[in-house]
Motif scaffolding. Structure first.
Motif, short mmCIF file in Angstrom:
data_model
loop_
_atom_site.label_atom_id
_atom_site.label_comp_id
_atom_site.label_asym_id
_atom_site.label_seq_id
_atom_site.Cartn_x
_atom_site.Cartn_y
_atom_site.Cartn_z
N GLY A 64 0.77 -1.24 0.00
CA GLY A 64 0.00 0.00 0.00
C GLY A 64 0.80 1.28 0.00
N GLY A 65 2.07 1.20 0.43
CA GLY A 65 2.83 2.42 0.66
C GLY A 65 3.47 3.06 -0.55
N SER A 102 -9.82 -7.81 13.78
CA SER A 102 -9.72 -8.42 12.45
C SER A 102 -9.52 -7.37 11.38
N VAL A 103 -9.06 -7.86 10.23
CA VAL A 103 -8.66 -6.99 9.14
C VAL A 103 -9.34 -7.41 7.85
N ALA A 104 -9.79 -6.43 7.09
CA ALA A 104 -10.21 -6.65 5.71
C ALA A 104 -9.22 -5.91 4.82
N LEU A 105 -8.85 -6.53 3.71
CA LEU A 105 -7.93 -5.90 2.77
C LEU A 105 -8.70 -5.12 1.71
N MET A 106 -8.24 -3.91 1.44
CA MET A 106 -8.84 -3.06 0.42
C MET A 106 -7.76 -2.24 -0.25
N ASP A 107 -8.11 -1.58 -1.32
CA ASP A 107 -7.18 -0.69 -1.99
C ASP A 107 -7.16 0.66 -1.28
N ALA A 108 -6.01 1.34 -1.38
CA ALA A 108 -5.84 2.64 -0.73
C ALA A 108 -6.94 3.62 -1.15
N SER A 144 -8.35 -2.01 18.83
CA SER A 144 -8.92 -2.38 20.12
C SER A 144 -9.65 -3.71 20.00
N ASN A 145 -10.03 -4.27 21.13
CA ASN A 145 -10.75 -5.54 21.13
C ASN A 145 -12.02 -5.42 20.30
N ASN A 146 -12.22 -6.42 19.44
CA ASN A 146 -13.33 -6.45 18.48
C ASN A 146 -13.26 -5.31 17.46
N GLY A 147 -12.09 -4.69 17.34
CA GLY A 147 -11.91 -3.67 16.32
C GLY A 147 -11.86 -4.28 14.93
N PHE A 148 -12.27 -3.49 13.95
CA PHE A 148 -12.29 -3.94 12.57
C PHE A 148 -11.52 -2.92 11.74
N SER A 149 -10.46 -3.39 11.08
CA SER A 149 -9.55 -2.51 10.35
C SER A 149 -9.59 -2.82 8.86
N ILE A 150 -9.57 -1.79 8.03
CA ILE A 150 -9.42 -1.98 6.59
C ILE A 150 -8.01 -1.52 6.21
N ARG A 151 -7.30 -2.36 5.44
CA ARG A 151 -5.90 -2.09 5.21
C ARG A 151 -5.49 -2.38 3.76
N ILE A 202 -0.70 6.57 -2.40
CA ILE A 202 -0.85 7.61 -1.38
C ILE A 202 -1.31 8.92 -2.02
N CYS A 203 -0.81 9.23 -3.20
CA CYS A 203 -1.27 10.43 -3.89
C CYS A 203 -2.76 10.34 -4.24
N ALA A 204 -3.20 9.16 -4.67
CA ALA A 204 -4.62 8.98 -4.98
C ALA A 204 -5.46 9.14 -3.73
N ALA A 205 -4.97 8.58 -2.60
CA ALA A 205 -5.69 8.74 -1.34
C ALA A 205 -5.78 10.21 -0.95
#
Length: 761
Positions: free
Chosen positions: A371-372, A469-475, A441-448, A377-380
């Motif tokens: 992602g980096g 838990s994590v879900a993968l997505m585009d920047a 945090s506990n029961n946190g949901f992250s998109i990465r 990052i410019c698009a984001a």
């Protein structure tokens, strides 16, 4: 969007796919007149040409590869160099780059991580390597910027070692394979199959490389379509993708379980090398007039939509559109799958993330080798310009993949645009990808926009009752979600004018900070050893007979290396074999370490000349059973240790510690229905462990049983593939295990007990 051909296919002039059906020959004859044989057409792939130029065996069926360059990071290079030193290392024979992007924070374990860095710096000086200090670049971005070359091969001790988009065939393997290269040995494999990935069309506005990558992973992973094969990217769609876009797809090919990847190259890649001041590294690569592929993946880029890989695997993919339309059903399905992945150890739920019929996420991360990148990052920044991520739970962190990228983002204003929204920019660091940074945090949901979303990969600790838990997505879609203050949003839903700024690479940062020996070793340099850097313990050779206790039994469809040896805080102990071994299977089977240590007492008793059954009383009935029909077995000719069963172990990371930690605790074997990756099986072998296979179905033994394997040393020496095993030493409880194909060197490594013993002679 993505279609898989049933069988192989010919590719004519890089543009026309001819499926390998009964009428393929007549179609080819009508267009070409004369038709090359299938074997000749196989030689016209890009992959074949690169492998042939690096093969030293003279036999293209049995490859013995010499790589051009090596690269490692600070979780792996200490163990690799320690192993090589123990095996006679005097100088790095080829360029070897030691990056520091995993233990960068030096936060867990006090100065332990920085001790590893000082070890790396002094070794780079002593043996003639390159040392990249913490926060300068993640391993793969530095390799793209400074190491990749057209037509070359790079071996790295990280599973995402993929530089195919730049014309470099790169492979991620366990550390022992790099040790072999450091000792002027070869990487030995059978000629892999080559699968074409034909890209056509042009992506929709707002669709990014992670979207394309996830679409491909979702189509091929479960079918094993590219397992241990080379993915070769061709087609008219390639020219419609920027270098950064291609790199973003390429790095994720690891999640398909392929062996490596390679792309056709063109002026876009030529410009990439020119931008980085290395114009001479470019080489035009393309398949021959008639190339044969063992499979073909057809990708219509124009049909790819913003994607999301839900927990707990990159192949658990949906379009974001599907998730929003079927939110409750999909989240409940993830919760159901989590019962298998997490074993019911914690109360995991996602449906409470539904707010007013929409999915609310707690965190967004754009980071690392996936992602980096500059364009991501410019698009984001374009999507978030003038917006606010809000003052609620949602947070957004952005990690540029290298300091040169970071500097250019500062110069062109993208960094300021992001920070103004409430996002946080951090330095080049792989932590979010393996659980050492931004743990929710506990029961946190992250998109990465990162590489993996395995259970606990984000750093949560089941043993402490925590789950995230994590879900993968585009920047781009992460930025769209951030602009919507945490509510799941696809980038295609936003009306954005993407600025697509030009990238300017400034090499001064590396010139001022990176140590480069230019290949000149200085034997007078003293290596700096911290107190946590330990030598490998002595490991016994394979005994004539084995008695193995089954100390863990894992029936998940796939077991990742993160579950075999967890990432995250354990990384502080990667240089300490005994310290790290305490964490083995800690998130999957916490009882494992204690059980393995208990049976290991028997082997230690044998080494001391004592009776193993006295040290471990539960062995007494096993020896009594054997006395009735195999009375010759005793402490002079038997090895005693542990084994585990897993359905399909080894998906994910290349880290050798997934195997070496078992060995340190007295492990002699794994038993599996199949191995998820070649690299995990190779790690087992290089640590002297038997990679047994057993047919699927109900197991004929269980956790706690002992397996007696008579004349195992003789069986390995004589290249037997079917091995008789007796449960609890009972003659009428015979089981057959299989060893699969082993090279002569691999057999010798197992016989000697590990790679270190093999090189010591």
């Amino acid at each position: 969007m993505v279609q898989l051909l049933e069988g192989g296919a010919y590719l004519l002039n890089g543009t026309e796919i001819i499926p390998d059906t009964r009428d393929a020959q007549s179609v080819l004859e009508s267009q070409l007149g004369s038709v090359p044989s299938k074997e000749e057409a196989r030689k016209q792939t890009i992959a074949y040409g690169i492998l042939e130029s690096h093969n030293t065996s003279g036999n293209m069926d049995r490859l013995e590869i010499k790589f051009d360059k090596l690269t490692s990071h600070d979780i792996t290079f200490v163990g690799i160099i320690q192993t090589a030193r123990a095996s006679g290392l005097e100088k790095f024979p080829i360029p070897y780059v030691l990056t520091n992007c995993h233990n960068s924070l030096c936060a867990v374990g006090g100065t332990i991580n920085e001790d590893d860095h000082m070890f790396g710096l002094t070794c780079a000086k002593k043996y003639g390597g390159v040392y990249v200090p913490p926060h300068q670049a993640v391993i793969h971005q530095f390799a793209r910027e400074m190491l990749a070359e057209g037509g070359k091969m790079i071996l790295g001790s990280d599973s995402h070692t993929r530089y195919g988009a730049l014309g470099t065939m790169a492979m991620g393997e366990g550390g022992p394979e790099l040790v072999k290269q450091l000792l002027n040995k070869t990487y030995d494999i059978n000629m892999p199959g080559v699968v074409g990935v034909y890209l056509t069309g042009e992506t929709q506005k707002g669709v990014g490389p992670q979207d394309v990558a996830l679409a491909i992973i979702g189509a091929v992973f479960e079918k094993g379509y590219v397992n241990n094969k080379v993915m070769e990217f061709v087609g008219d769609g390639v020219e419609n993708l920027s270098a950064d876009f291609r790199i973003g797809i390429d790095v994720m090919t690891t999640e398909t379980t392929c062996l490596s990847s390679i792309w056709k190259t063109d002026d876009v890649i030529k410009e990439f090398y020119e931008i980085h001041g290395r114009a001479g590294a470019y080489k035009e690569l393309k398949p021959g007039p008639v190339a044969y592929y063992d499979g073909m993946i057809y990708v219509d880029l124009s049909a790819v939509k913003p994607m999301i890989a839900m927990p707990f695997h990159p192949s658990n993919v949906y379009t974001i559109e599907e998730v929003k339309a079927n939110l409750g059903d999909i989240l409940r399905d993830v919760e159901k799958k989590a019962l298998v992945s997490l074993g019911g150890a914690v109360d995991y739920h996602l449906t409470d993330k539904i707010r007013d019929g929409k999915l609310y996420v707690d965190q967004g991360i754009i980071a690392g080798c996936a992602g980096g990148g500059f364009e991501n990052i410019c698009a984001a920044a374009d999507i978030l310009k003038g917006a606010s991520i809000g003052p609620d739970e949602f947070t957004l962190s952005v990690y540029p993949a290298s300091m040169p990228i970071y500097m250019e983002l500062v110069k062109n204003g993208a960094a300021a645009a992001l920070m103004e929204t409430g996002a946080v920019l951090k330095t080049a660091f792989c932590g979010p990808c393996f659980g050492a940074g931004d743990t929710p945090s506990n029961n946190g949901f992250s998109i990465r926009h990162s590489t993996r979303n395995f259970p606990n990969r984000e750093g949560s600790k089941l043993q402490s009752g925590q789950i995230a838990s994590v879900a993968l997505m585009d920047a781009r879609s992460i930025a769209a979600t951030a602009a919507n203050k945490g509510y799941l949003t696809a980038a295609t839903e936003m009306d954005v004018d993407f600025s697509n700024p030009r990238y300017f690479f400034d090499s001064k940062i590396y010139e001022n900070r990176v140590f480069d020996s230019k290949g000149v070793a200085d034997p007078s340099v003293e290596i700096k050893f911290g107190p946590n850097i330990k030598d490998w313990p002595a490991m016994p050779a394979l005994a004539e007979n084995l008695i193995l206790k089954v100390v863990s039994e894992i029936h998940d469809p796939v077991t990742t290396t993160d579950e075999l040896i967890p990432s995250g805080e354990t990384s502080s102990y990667r240089s300490n074999p005994l310290g790290l071994a305490e964490f083995t299977l800690s998130r999957k089977d916490p009882a494992y370490v204690g059980l393995a240590k208990e049976i290991q007492k028997a082997e230690k008793a044998i080494e001391a000349g004592s009776c193993p059954a006295e040290a471990v009383p539960e062995l007494k009935p096993i020896f009594q059973n054997l006395n009735a029909w195999y009375p010759t077995v005793d402490k002079t000719n038997v090895g005693v240790g542990s084994t585990i069963f897993a359905v399909k172990p080894g998906d994910g990371s290349a880290r050798e510690q997934a195997a070496s930690c078992q060995k340190v605790l007295g492990g002699w074997a794994n038993i599996a229905n199949s191995y998820a990756t070649k690299r995990y099986r190779s790690n087992l072998i290089n640590w002297g462990m038997l990679p047994f296979l057993i047919d699927g179905g109900e197991l004929p033994f269980a956790k706690g049983d002992f397996l007696f394997i008579p004349e195992i040393r003789k069986a390995v020496e004589e290249k037997q593939t079917e091995i008789p095993v007796y449960v609890n030493g009972e003659q009428d409880r015979k089981v057959t295990l299989k060893l699969g194909g082993l090279t002569d060197d691999e057999r010798e490594i197992i016989l000697k007990g590990c790679l270190i013993n093999y090189y010591r002679g």
